[in-house]
Motif scaffolding. Structure first.
Motif, PDB file in Angstrom:
ATOM      1  N   PRO A  65      38.489  26.088   1.842  1.00  0.00           N
ATOM      2  CA  PRO A  65      38.619  24.717   1.332  1.00  0.00           C
ATOM      3  C   PRO A  65      38.038  23.695   2.301  1.00  0.00           C
ATOM      4  O   PRO A  65      37.966  23.924   3.515  1.00  0.00           O
ATOM      5  N   MET A  66      37.613  22.576   1.776  1.00  0.00           N
ATOM      6  CA  MET A  66      37.069  21.501   2.601  1.00  0.00           C
ATOM      7  C   MET A  66      38.180  20.899   3.460  1.00  0.00           C
ATOM      8  O   MET A  66      39.247  20.561   2.945  1.00  0.00           O
ATOM      9  N   PRO A  67      37.973  20.780   4.770  1.00  0.00           N
ATOM     10  CA  PRO A  67      39.014  20.206   5.641  1.00  0.00           C
ATOM     11  C   PRO A  67      39.441  18.820   5.190  1.00  0.00           C
ATOM     12  O   PRO A  67      38.612  17.996   4.802  1.00  0.00           O
ATOM     13  N   HIS A  68      40.749  18.596   5.219  1.00  0.00           N
ATOM     14  CA  HIS A  68      41.323  17.291   4.885  1.00  0.00           C
ATOM     15  C   HIS A  68      40.902  16.795   3.502  1.00  0.00           C
ATOM     16  O   HIS A  68      40.814  15.576   3.271  1.00  0.00           O
ATOM     17  N   ASN A  69      40.606  17.727   2.623  1.00  0.00           N
ATOM     18  CA  ASN A  69      40.184  17.387   1.262  1.00  0.00           C
ATOM     19  C   ASN A  69      38.938  16.489   1.251  1.00  0.00           C
ATOM     20  O   ASN A  69      38.690  15.765   0.285  1.00  0.00           O
ATOM     21  N   GLY A  70      38.185  16.541   2.347  1.00  0.00           N
ATOM     22  CA  GLY A  70      36.924  15.808   2.407  1.00  0.00           C
ATOM     23  C   GLY A  70      37.047  14.341   2.772  1.00  0.00           C
ATOM     24  O   GLY A  70      36.043  13.629   2.800  1.00  0.00           O
ATOM     25  N   TYR A  71      38.266  13.886   3.079  1.00  0.00           N
ATOM     26  CA  TYR A  71      38.440  12.456   3.355  1.00  0.00           C
ATOM     27  C   TYR A  71      39.572  12.267   4.356  1.00  0.00           C
ATOM     28  O   TYR A  71      40.701  12.714   4.128  1.00  0.00           O
ATOM     29  N   ARG A  72      39.256  11.625   5.504  1.00  0.00           N
ATOM     30  CA  ARG A  72      40.287  11.331   6.505  1.00  0.00           C
ATOM     31  C   ARG A  72      39.964   9.964   7.114  1.00  0.00           C
ATOM     32  O   ARG A  72      39.177   9.846   8.052  1.00  0.00           O
ATOM     33  N   ALA A  73      40.575   8.952   6.546  1.00  0.00           N
ATOM     34  CA  ALA A  73      40.314   7.575   6.949  1.00  0.00           C
ATOM     35  C   ALA A  73      41.569   6.964   7.561  1.00  0.00           C
ATOM     36  O   ALA A  73      42.692   7.440   7.339  1.00  0.00           O
ATOM     37  N   PHE A  74      41.373   5.886   8.324  1.00  0.00           N
ATOM     38  CA  PHE A  74      42.470   5.274   9.073  1.00  0.00           C
ATOM     39  C   PHE A  74      42.507   3.766   8.864  1.00  0.00           C
ATOM     40  O   PHE A  74      41.478   3.115   8.709  1.00  0.00           O
ATOM     41  N   ASN A  75      43.709   3.245   8.890  1.00  0.00           N
ATOM     42  CA  ASN A  75      43.941   1.808   8.964  1.00  0.00           C
ATOM     43  C   ASN A  75      44.168   1.476  10.441  1.00  0.00           C
ATOM     44  O   ASN A  75      45.148   1.926  11.031  1.00  0.00           O
ATOM     45  N   ASN A  76      43.260   0.707  11.049  1.00  0.00           N
ATOM     46  CA  ASN A  76      43.384   0.422  12.478  1.00  0.00           C
ATOM     47  C   ASN A  76      43.904  -0.989  12.760  1.00  0.00           C
ATOM     48  O   ASN A  76      43.635  -1.574  13.820  1.00  0.00           O
ATOM     49  N   SER A  77      44.658  -1.553  11.821  1.00  0.00           N
ATOM     50  CA  SER A  77      45.133  -2.930  11.981  1.00  0.00           C
ATOM     51  C   SER A  77      46.072  -3.079  13.174  1.00  0.00           C
ATOM     52  O   SER A  77      46.074  -4.112  13.848  1.00  0.00           O
ATOM     53  N   LYS A  78      46.859  -2.041  13.470  1.00  0.00           N
ATOM     54  CA  LYS A  78      47.768  -2.123  14.624  1.00  0.00           C
ATOM     55  C   LYS A  78      46.975  -2.191  15.918  1.00  0.00           C
ATOM     56  O   LYS A  78      47.290  -2.993  16.816  1.00  0.00           O
ATOM     57  N   LEU A  79      45.961  -1.359  16.047  1.00  0.00           N
ATOM     58  CA  LEU A  79      45.104  -1.381  17.225  1.00  0.00           C
ATOM     59  C   LEU A  79      44.470  -2.756  17.410  1.00  0.00           C
ATOM     60  O   LEU A  79      44.483  -3.326  18.518  1.00  0.00           O
ATOM     61  N   LEU A  80      43.920  -3.315  16.340  1.00  0.00           N
ATOM     62  CA  LEU A  80      43.243  -4.606  16.423  1.00  0.00           C
ATOM     63  C   LEU A  80      44.220  -5.742  16.694  1.00  0.00           C
ATOM     64  O   LEU A  80      43.851  -6.751  17.311  1.00  0.00           O
ATOM     65  N   ARG A  81      45.461  -5.575  16.271  1.00  0.00           N
ATOM     66  CA  ARG A  81      46.481  -6.613  16.527  1.00  0.00           C
ATOM     67  C   ARG A  81      46.942  -6.589  17.979  1.00  0.00           C
ATOM     68  O   ARG A  81      47.103  -7.644  18.606  1.00  0.00           O
ATOM     69  N   LEU A  82      47.147  -5.397  18.524  1.00  0.00           N
ATOM     70  CA  LEU A  82      47.670  -5.295  19.887  1.00  0.00           C
ATOM     71  C   LEU A  82      46.591  -5.426  20.947  1.00  0.00           C
ATOM     72  O   LEU A  82      46.862  -5.880  22.060  1.00  0.00           O
ATOM     73  N   LEU A  83      45.377  -5.018  20.613  1.00  0.00           N
ATOM     74  CA  LEU A  83      44.258  -5.122  21.554  1.00  0.00           C
ATOM     75  C   LEU A  83      43.131  -5.891  20.875  1.00  0.00           C
ATOM     76  O   LEU A  83      42.185  -5.318  20.347  1.00  0.00           O
ATOM     77  N   GLU A  84      43.240  -7.197  20.881  1.00  0.00           N
ATOM     78  CA  GLU A  84      42.354  -8.051  20.085  1.00  0.00           C
ATOM     79  C   GLU A  84      40.895  -7.970  20.516  1.00  0.00           C
ATOM     80  O   GLU A  84      39.991  -8.245  19.725  1.00  0.00           O
ATOM     81  N   ASP A  85      40.644  -7.613  21.760  1.00  0.00           N
ATOM     82  CA  ASP A  85      39.271  -7.618  22.276  1.00  0.00           C
ATOM     83  C   ASP A  85      38.544  -6.286  22.093  1.00  0.00           C
ATOM     84  O   ASP A  85      37.411  -6.133  22.551  1.00  0.00           O
ATOM     85  N   VAL A  86      39.185  -5.326  21.455  1.00  0.00           N
ATOM     86  CA  VAL A  86      38.563  -4.008  21.321  1.00  0.00           C
ATOM     87  C   VAL A  86      37.302  -4.087  20.473  1.00  0.00           C
ATOM     88  O   VAL A  86      37.243  -4.789  19.470  1.00  0.00           O
TER      89      VAL A  86
END
Length: 282
Positions: free
Chosen positions: A244-265
């Motif tokens: 089978p295709m790993p992760h059903n072919g789709y593995r996406a992320f919401n990075n809003s926490k990262l961008l909120r805590l580290l605004e300059d990333v």
């Protein structure tokens, strides 16, 4: 006094980049690797303690990875156990554990830090267990940096994706994709991971952060970008999938926490990285 940051696994792919990023700051980075201490040897926990001072910051980047089977899983757990025993005897200021997005399963939609920890393989189980060992046995501020697929120079694994595709093309070899290479994945440059690690240290973030760009690209798109930049005749081929295709072919992320805590990333553009690396090595 300059703040010391001890990086266990400081000569590894991620650890060495964290050392490099720390060197550009006012921190005093100290690289500790397995040529100095065998982290897997229970008798070395006192040696680990002796390396540490109260108020040190510690980065745990030492691992035998990816953990592909039970033996590798056990080895990594023994390593973390010895590191924990060594650290427990000191009043450290902060611990940053380099983990992985493999601690998550395959939920519907995008993954974020609230997604269930439901690892699907030994590598994910290993990182999940290491996180729990730290949290349950050390009463100190601990952050977990959970990175997705990492690319960049110095990768020792030559894993399927940007690093191996570039190396194959530069050698004039064809790139072979699994199926049509249609899986959509998030890829992050190792220097971006290192800068996120420094940001977590600066802010003493004592919770999980996913080191992800929030964007997805298919393996075919990556291969096509590589072939477009490499002179000569390099073809993209397909290999029939046997499972089978790993992760059903789709593995996406919401990075809003990262961008909120580290605004300059900021994130390295994958296509620009491919273009620059190929031209530098042409």
């Amino acid at each position: 006094m300059t703040q010391r940051v001890l990086v266990f696994g400081g000569n590894g792919f991620v650890g060495s980049n964290i050392i490099s990023s720390l060197s550009e700051t006012e921190y005093e980075p100290v690289s500790i690797n397995r040529s100095q201490i065998d982290f897997s040897d229970p008798e070395q926990s006192s040696a680990i303690t002796n390396l540490l001072r109260d108020d040190d910051i510690v980065v745990l980047a030492a691992a035998k990875a990816p953990a592909k089977d039970l033996d590798m899983l056990i080895y990594n757990i023994c390593m973390m156990n010895n590191l924990v025993e060594g650290m427990r005897k000191k009043s450290l200021k902060y611990i940053l554990n380099i983990s992985s997005d493999a601690v998550y399963g395959d939920p519907d939609g995008k993954i974020d830090e609230t997604s269930e920890m439901s690892p699907l393989n030994p590598h994910g189980i290993m990182h999940c267990m290491r996180e729990k060992m730290l949290e349950q046995r050390i009463d100190l501020p601990i952050g977990h940096l959970r990175s997705t697929l990492i690319y960049g120079p110095g990768d020792p694994h030559n894993g399927y994706g940007p690093n191996s595709f570039i190396r194959l093309a530069m050698e004039g070899k064809d790139i072979t994709l699994f199926g049509n290479g249609e899986e959509l994945r998030d890829h992050i440059h190792v220097s971006d991971v290192a800068r996120i690690a420094v940001g977590m240290i600066d802010n003493k973030i004592d919770e999980p952060i996913n080191a992800v760009t929030g964007a997805v690209v298919s393996f075919r798109e990556i291969a096509e970008a590589v072939v477009e930049e490499v002179p000569g005749v390099v073809k993209i081929k397909s290999r029939h999938r046997t499972g089978p295709m790993p992760h059903n072919g789709y593995r996406a992320f919401n990075n809003s926490k990262l961008l909120r805590l580290l605004e300059d990333v900021k994130f390295t553009d994958l296509r620009e990285y491919i273009r620059r690396l190929v031209r530098e090595n042409a």
